[in-house]
Design a protein around this motif. Sequence first.
Motif, PDB file in Angstrom:
ATOM      1  N   ARG A   1       0.809  -1.227   0.000  1.00  0.00           N
ATOM      2  CA  ARG A   1       0.000   0.000   0.000  1.00  0.00           C
ATOM      3  C   ARG A   1       0.842   1.279   0.000  1.00  0.00           C
ATOM      4  N   LEU A   2       2.129   1.156  -0.201  1.00  0.00           N
ATOM      5  CA  LEU A   2       2.967   2.353  -0.207  1.00  0.00           C
ATOM      6  C   LEU A   2       2.756   3.135  -1.502  1.00  0.00           C
ATOM      7  N   PRO A   3       2.896   4.467  -1.461  1.00  0.00           N
ATOM      8  CA  PRO A   3       2.801   5.266  -2.679  1.00  0.00           C
ATOM      9  C   PRO A   3       4.040   5.043  -3.552  1.00  0.00           C
ATOM     10  N   PRO A   4       3.947   5.369  -4.843  1.00  0.00           N
ATOM     11  CA  PRO A   4       5.065   5.107  -5.756  1.00  0.00           C
ATOM     12  C   PRO A   4       6.388   5.722  -5.327  1.00  0.00           C
ATOM     13  N   GLU A   5       6.352   6.960  -4.802  1.00  0.00           N
ATOM     14  CA  GLU A   5       7.609   7.599  -4.434  1.00  0.00           C
ATOM     15  C   GLU A   5       8.290   6.883  -3.271  1.00  0.00           C
ATOM     16  N   ALA A   6       7.492   6.354  -2.339  1.00  0.00           N
ATOM     17  CA  ALA A   6       8.071   5.615  -1.209  1.00  0.00           C
ATOM     18  C   ALA A   6       8.686   4.300  -1.686  1.00  0.00           C
ATOM     19  N   ILE A   7       8.050   3.662  -2.655  1.00  0.00           N
ATOM     20  CA  ILE A   7       8.588   2.415  -3.206  1.00  0.00           C
ATOM     21  C   ILE A   7       9.881   2.690  -3.971  1.00  0.00           C
ATOM     22  N   CYS A   8       9.917   3.794  -4.700  1.00  0.00           N
ATOM     23  CA  CYS A   8      11.154   4.188  -5.379  1.00  0.00           C
ATOM     24  C   CYS A   8      12.262   4.469  -4.370  1.00  0.00           C
ATOM     25  N   HIS A   9      11.940   5.184  -3.322  1.00  0.00           N
ATOM     26  CA  HIS A   9      12.937   5.474  -2.289  1.00  0.00           C
ATOM     27  C   HIS A   9      13.422   4.210  -1.588  1.00  0.00           C
ATOM     28  N   ALA A  10      12.570   3.189  -1.539  1.00  0.00           N
ATOM     29  CA  ALA A  10      12.953   1.925  -0.900  1.00  0.00           C
ATOM     30  C   ALA A  10      13.943   1.131  -1.741  1.00  0.00           C
ATOM     31  N   GLY A  11      14.018   1.452  -3.057  1.00  0.00           N
ATOM     32  CA  GLY A  11      15.003   0.776  -3.898  1.00  0.00           C
ATOM     33  C   GLY A  11      14.457   0.061  -5.113  1.00  0.00           C
ATOM     34  N   ILE A  12      13.239   0.404  -5.556  1.00  0.00           N
ATOM     35  CA  ILE A  12      12.668  -0.186  -6.768  1.00  0.00           C
ATOM     36  C   ILE A  12      12.489   0.923  -7.805  1.00  0.00           C
ATOM     37  N   ALA A  13      13.134   0.766  -8.954  1.00  0.00           N
ATOM     38  CA  ALA A  13      13.011   1.733 -10.048  1.00  0.00           C
ATOM     39  C   ALA A  13      12.320   1.061 -11.227  1.00  0.00           C
ATOM     40  N   ARG A  14      11.763   1.901 -12.108  1.00  0.00           N
ATOM     41  CA  ARG A  14      10.973   1.346 -13.209  1.00  0.00           C
ATOM     42  C   ARG A  14      11.147   2.174 -14.479  1.00  0.00           C
ATOM     43  N   THR A  15      11.174   1.482 -15.612  1.00  0.00           N
ATOM     44  CA  THR A  15      11.049   2.144 -16.902  1.00  0.00           C
ATOM     45  C   THR A  15       9.718   1.718 -17.518  1.00  0.00           C
ATOM     46  N   PHE A  16       9.261   2.483 -18.511  1.00  0.00           N
ATOM     47  CA  PHE A  16       7.922   2.298 -19.052  1.00  0.00           C
ATOM     48  C   PHE A  16       7.964   1.956 -20.539  1.00  0.00           C
ATOM     49  N   GLN A  17       6.824   1.477 -21.050  1.00  0.00           N
ATOM     50  CA  GLN A  17       6.737   1.157 -22.476  1.00  0.00           C
ATOM     51  C   GLN A  17       6.971   2.401 -23.322  1.00  0.00           C
ATOM     52  N   LEU A  18       6.324   3.501 -22.958  1.00  0.00           N
ATOM     53  CA  LEU A  18       6.490   4.757 -23.682  1.00  0.00           C
ATOM     54  C   LEU A  18       7.590   5.577 -23.023  1.00  0.00           C
ATOM     55  N   ASN A  19       8.378   6.246 -23.835  1.00  0.00           N
ATOM     56  CA  ASN A  19       9.497   7.012 -23.308  1.00  0.00           C
ATOM     57  C   ASN A  19       9.006   8.153 -22.421  1.00  0.00           C
ATOM     58  N   ALA A  20       9.585   8.240 -21.238  1.00  0.00           N
ATOM     59  CA  ALA A  20       9.191   9.259 -20.265  1.00  0.00           C
ATOM     60  C   ALA A  20      10.410  10.120 -19.940  1.00  0.00           C
ATOM     61  N   SER A  21      10.340  11.381 -20.310  1.00  0.00           N
ATOM     62  CA  SER A  21      11.432  12.303 -19.988  1.00  0.00           C
ATOM     63  C   SER A  21      10.888  13.726 -19.983  1.00  0.00           C
ATOM     64  N   PHE A  22      11.679  14.639 -19.440  1.00  0.00           N
ATOM     65  CA  PHE A  22      11.366  16.061 -19.514  1.00  0.00           C
ATOM     66  C   PHE A  22      11.953  16.578 -20.819  1.00  0.00           C
ATOM     67  N   GLU A  23      11.091  16.777 -21.799  1.00  0.00           N
ATOM     68  CA  GLU A  23      11.533  17.040 -23.164  1.00  0.00           C
ATOM     69  C   GLU A  23      12.403  18.290 -23.285  1.00  0.00           C
ATOM     70  N   SER A  24      12.114  19.318 -22.500  1.00  0.00           N
ATOM     71  CA  SER A  24      12.837  20.579 -22.640  1.00  0.00           C
ATOM     72  C   SER A  24      14.159  20.594 -21.885  1.00  0.00           C
ATOM     73  N   LEU A  25      14.390  19.581 -21.047  1.00  0.00           N
ATOM     74  CA  LEU A  25      15.640  19.508 -20.297  1.00  0.00           C
ATOM     75  C   LEU A  25      16.693  18.734 -21.072  1.00  0.00           C
ATOM     76  N   SER A  26      17.934  18.967 -20.736  1.00  0.00           N
ATOM     77  CA  SER A  26      19.027  18.218 -21.349  1.00  0.00           C
ATOM     78  C   SER A  26      19.042  16.789 -20.812  1.00  0.00           C
ATOM     79  N   VAL A  27      19.799  15.955 -21.490  1.00  0.00           N
ATOM     80  CA  VAL A  27      19.986  14.574 -21.026  1.00  0.00           C
ATOM     81  C   VAL A  27      20.499  14.562 -19.589  1.00  0.00           C
ATOM     82  N   ARG A  28      21.537  15.358 -19.335  1.00  0.00           N
ATOM     83  CA  ARG A  28      22.123  15.375 -17.997  1.00  0.00           C
ATOM     84  C   ARG A  28      21.116  15.855 -16.944  1.00  0.00           C
TER      85      ARG A  28
END
Length: 263
Positions: free
Chosen positions: A74-101
């Motif tokens: 029942r933890l929210p996504p950010e808490a699960i990420c902080h616990a050590g689980i990361a995820r990538t998605f089918q569709l590309n997710a990025s901040f388009e206007s920001l640089s790669v770095r």
Amino acid sequence: MTATGKPLLSCLRVSKHFGALAAVNDLSFDVAEGEVLGIGGPNGAGKTTLFDMISGLSPATSGEVLFDGRDITRLPPEAICHAGIARTFQLNASFESLSVRDNVRVAAYFGRDNRRFAGLSIGRQAESHAEEALAAVGLTGKDDAPAATLPVLDRKLLMLAGALATRPRLLLMDEPVGGLSPKETDHFMTVVTRIAASGITIILIEHVMRFLVQLSSRVLIMHHGERIYEGAPRGLISDRTVIDVYLGEGASQRLGKLMTEGR
């Protein structure tokens, strides 16, 4: 297994219902630390829904998800990420206007700590983690490029770098090579092989079977929200249920030839 002898991840009779539809139905499995588990199955089998439950985007209707022995159901996504689980998605997710770095910096800064109030700078540690993640996926020389200008392969690598920048123990990848050419798929496979060799546990969903079987130490095939196969990749080519509902005879024969040639 972890140092305590427990699986790193356990899904215990997890189900997800949308009204009368059971997208995932009473599914149980464990993932050992350092393992690469490949998940396959037809469209609509419940694979992405399973990732949504593990990562907290859509919690299980019933059952439990344990990470290193801790109940994260029942933890929210950010808490699960902080616990050590990361995820990538089918569709590309990025901040388009920001640089790669800067995309990877954002992940490094927010991905492992609960930051209610952002600081005035990223900090040395986050910068270091961003640098390491960019190097791990081979984007170091492209770090100043705007994310919007990247080709498909590099967009996928950027999303992977962002996930790695959170310093995960478990990495979930949802169809990471969808839309890539065979050559690009081989390149991505090399990157993921290095990540797995570093000790990060991986669960990946993929329809490109040569990617799935060549990377996975164990395979789970789903259909209508349930497991129809779990075991060694080689067992796929002789499992009648998998052939009938997913692979088909032609794909099964091609997969068998690939695994024979890969010995």
